[in-house]
Design an enzyme around this catalytic site. Structure first.
Site, PDB file in Angstrom:
ATOM      1  CE  LYS A  82      -4.516   0.792   0.183  1.00 42.07           C
ATOM      2  NZ  LYS A  82      -5.599  -0.079  -0.299  1.00 42.07           N
ATOM      3  CG  ASN A 106     -14.609   3.209  -7.180  1.00 42.43           C
ATOM      4  OD1 ASN A 106     -14.874   2.093  -6.745  1.00 42.43           O
ATOM      5  ND2 ASN A 106     -14.264   3.397  -8.430  1.00 42.43           N
TER       6      ASN A 106
HETATM    7  P1  NAD Z   1     -13.294   7.484  -2.813  1.00 39.84           P
HETATM    8  O1  NAD Z   1     -12.241   8.487  -2.625  1.00 39.84           O
HETATM    9  O2  NAD Z   1     -13.833   7.260  -4.179  1.00 39.84           O
HETATM   10  O3  NAD Z   1     -14.537   7.831  -1.858  1.00 39.84           O
HETATM   11  C1  NAD Z   1     -14.412   7.996  -0.482  1.00 39.84           C
HETATM   12  C2  NAD Z   1     -15.776   8.431   0.059  1.00 39.84           C
HETATM   13  O4  NAD Z   1     -15.733   8.417   1.465  1.00 39.84           O
HETATM   14  C3  NAD Z   1     -16.171   9.830  -0.371  1.00 39.84           C
HETATM   15  O5  NAD Z   1     -17.544   9.838  -0.710  1.00 39.84           O
HETATM   16  C4  NAD Z   1     -15.962  10.652   0.897  1.00 39.84           C
HETATM   17  O6  NAD Z   1     -16.811  11.773   0.968  1.00 39.84           O
HETATM   18  C5  NAD Z   1     -16.310   9.618   1.948  1.00 39.84           C
HETATM   19  N1  NAD Z   1     -15.757   9.921   3.253  1.00 39.84           N
HETATM   20  C6  NAD Z   1     -14.541  10.398   3.573  1.00 39.84           C
HETATM   21  N2  NAD Z   1     -14.432  10.557   4.902  1.00 39.84           N
HETATM   22  C7  NAD Z   1     -15.593  10.145   5.424  1.00 39.84           C
HETATM   23  C8  NAD Z   1     -16.101  10.061   6.743  1.00 39.84           C
HETATM   24  N3  NAD Z   1     -15.381  10.436   7.792  1.00 39.84           N
HETATM   25  N4  NAD Z   1     -17.353   9.563   6.914  1.00 39.84           N
HETATM   26  C9  NAD Z   1     -18.103   9.178   5.850  1.00 39.84           C
HETATM   27  N5  NAD Z   1     -17.684   9.261   4.588  1.00 39.84           N
HETATM   28  C10 NAD Z   1     -16.456   9.739   4.378  1.00 39.84           C
HETATM   29  O7  NAD Z   1     -12.728   6.145  -2.182  1.00 39.84           O
HETATM   30  P2  NAD Z   1     -13.158   4.648  -2.500  1.00 39.84           P
HETATM   31  O8  NAD Z   1     -12.258   4.138  -3.544  1.00 39.84           O
HETATM   32  O9  NAD Z   1     -14.628   4.570  -2.667  1.00 39.84           O
HETATM   33  O10 NAD Z   1     -12.730   3.939  -1.147  1.00 39.84           O
HETATM   34  C11 NAD Z   1     -13.617   3.860  -0.033  1.00 39.84           C
HETATM   35  C12 NAD Z   1     -13.212   2.683   0.830  1.00 39.84           C
HETATM   36  O11 NAD Z   1     -13.238   1.494   0.037  1.00 39.84           O
HETATM   37  C13 NAD Z   1     -11.778   2.772   1.380  1.00 39.84           C
HETATM   38  O12 NAD Z   1     -11.729   2.198   2.670  1.00 39.84           O
HETATM   39  C14 NAD Z   1     -10.978   1.949   0.404  1.00 39.84           C
HETATM   40  O13 NAD Z   1      -9.786   1.468   0.969  1.00 39.84           O
HETATM   41  C15 NAD Z   1     -11.985   0.856   0.126  1.00 39.84           C
HETATM   42  N6  NAD Z   1     -11.713   0.127  -1.108  1.00 39.84           N
HETATM   43  C16 NAD Z   1     -11.733   0.747  -2.318  1.00 39.84           C
HETATM   44  C17 NAD Z   1     -11.439   0.022  -3.462  1.00 39.84           C
HETATM   45  C18 NAD Z   1     -11.481   0.630  -4.825  1.00 39.84           C
HETATM   46  O14 NAD Z   1     -11.306  -0.112  -5.805  1.00 39.84           O
HETATM   47  N7  NAD Z   1     -11.734   1.908  -4.979  1.00 39.84           N
HETATM   48  C19 NAD Z   1     -11.112  -1.348  -3.374  1.00 39.84           C
HETATM   49  C20 NAD Z   1     -11.128  -1.960  -2.120  1.00 39.84           C
HETATM   50  C21 NAD Z   1     -11.416  -1.204  -0.993  1.00 39.84           C
END
Ligand code: NAD
Length: 419
Positions: A105, A220
């Protein structure tokens, strides 16, 4: 409230699985020690002409099963402990879905919301330049994570190729389609989560058509799972982002909410924007709201000992990484709440990243349908393996998933003579 650090939470989960697997102290130590921690000072000249310093991280946790793999996070909380925990979780996750990759990471600890687009590009290029000797298609392959996008992955690819002087699209995944990205990658994390949820509903014999779903985080992972489950006929009763949330027992159309967020920069909140019957709630209230399925899709450390007792959902599907502390896991398990752990529930993302890397290597590309036809059986089989093991041992799905992941990594390390 942070009861333990994210890495301590990983250690707790690892040791629980290690106990059931009867691992030796030496094996446990090997599985909680990263192969390499890279920390680099990054200096950029901002758009306003000032020189600014940042710290960039890459933790390469374990590559016994294949090249290191894992996203890059841009967030004020992305410190070394968090990045290390996320890197370890990546190794476990790739092993749970049995794809031939290890875990890593990266992160830069800053607030991208207060940086300009150009400065974010400069920080990305500085991170990539500093890490160029450590990453590569057969070494370590970054991807998107919180607040890093396909556009940012394009900068990683471009800067890496400029630095090493050759074309190498497989150095990073989550790229736009125009640069060798994979069909289906943008929605893969959510789609994989939806496949897993369907399997769970089937083994739990829940045939309810309109489950009430609450989604924390609307990026996402969160937006796409809300959209997919809404299209499948379920009711999205609560949605939130970093500023707070909204609740409506009659359900929202996630695409409408997304359009408002895109236009206004925030979820609808005033009476003129909210549908009748809807109300504004906090992120804390979202976690304990009246719903059947809770889907944390934002950050870690959200479901803790102080709020786990109040959760009303019967199912928690962890699309976020590390949203539940080990203390909260115990409380949920005692209360009969079924939790599908991150290392299984959100593994669709890394699985399609793996497909992207394979396609880059072949220089031959699949249709979205071909990608989904390959993703679905992997998610279904992984779920079934974890579910069956949890039933055999009478343990939680997290403990079962860790048992599977830890055993596969230990076996690979043993086969290499590393332990
Ligand atoms: P992203 O940046 O697209 O979205 C993050 C979202 O979380 C945003 O809507 C933001 O407003 C919200 N957010 C931020 N702080 C917050 C809080 N304190 N309370 C509530 N909402 C809050 O990120 P993502 O890619 O959707 O990732 C979100 C989670 O999913 C992370 O934990 C990431 O590690 C995990 N994840 C993502 C992927 C991927 O392919 N994108 C894969 C596996 C895991």
């Amino acid at each position: 409230m942070k009861s333990q650090t994210p890495f301590k939470n990983y250690q707790t989960n690892l040791r629980k699985a290690g106990k059931i697997l009867d691992l030796t102290a030496k094996e446990i130590l090997a599985l909680e020690t990263p192969d390499r921690v890279i920390k680099k000072d990054l200096t950029i000249k901002t758009e306003s002409g000032k020189s600014k310093k940042f710290t960039g991280y890459r933790v390469q946790f374990n590559n016994a099963r294949g090249p290191y793999k894992g996203g890059i996070r841009f967030h004020p909380d992305a410190d070394l402990d968090e990045v290390k925990a996320l890197a370890a979780a990546m190794a476990i996750k790739c092993a749970v879905v049995n794809i031939p990759l290890g875990g890593a990471k990266g992160g830069v600890q800053f607030d991208p919301k207060s940086a300009s687009k150009k400065d974010i590009e400069k920080i990305t290029r500085a991170w990539t330049h500093a890490m160029a000797g450590f990453i590569g298609k057969d070494k370590d392959i970054p991807a998107p994570d919180v607040y890093t996008t396909p556009e940012i992955m394009s900068y990683v690819m471009d800067e890496f190729e400029k630095t090493v002087g050759r074309s190498e699209p497989g150095v990073v995944t989550g790229k736009p389609l125009s640069l060798g990205g994979s069909e289906g990658r943008g929605t893969a994390t959510a789609q994989g989560g939806a496949y897993v949820l369907n399997e769970l509903l089937s083994v739990m014999e829940i045939r309810q058509k309109k489950l009430r779903i609450a989604v924390q985080g609307f990026g996402n992972a969160g937006y796409n799972i809300a959209r997919i489950l809404h299209e499948a006929g379920h009711k999205i009763v609560a949605i939130s982002d970093s500023k707070g949330g909204i609740y409506d027992a009659t359900g929202f159309d996630p695409q409408e909410i997304f359009a408002t967020k895109k236009e206004k920069g925030a979820l609808p909140s005033g009476p003129e924007l909210l549908q009748s019957g809807a109300r504004v709630i906090s992120n804390e209230e979202l976690l304990v709201c009246d719903c059947d399925v809770l889907i944390p899709s934002a950050l870690d450390n959200q479901i803790r000992a102080d709020n786990a007792g109040a959760i009303k959902a019967k199912i928690v599907l962890e699309l976020a990484n590390g949203p539940t502390t080990p203390e909260a896991d115990d409380i949920l398990a005692k209360r009969g709440i079924t939790l599908v752990p991150d290392v299984l529930a959100n593994a669709g993302g890394v699985t399609v990243s793996y497909f992207e890397w394979v396609q880059n290597g072949m220089n031959f590309y699949w249709t979205e349908q071909e990608v989904l036809e390959k993703l679905k059986p992997i998610m279904q089989k992984s779920f079934t393996d974890v579910w069956m093991l949890s039933k055999t041992h009478g343990i939680t799905l997290r403990d079962a998933a860790f048992m599977i992941g830890v055993k596969r990594i230990r076996d690979a390390m043993q086969a290499r003579g590393r332990i």
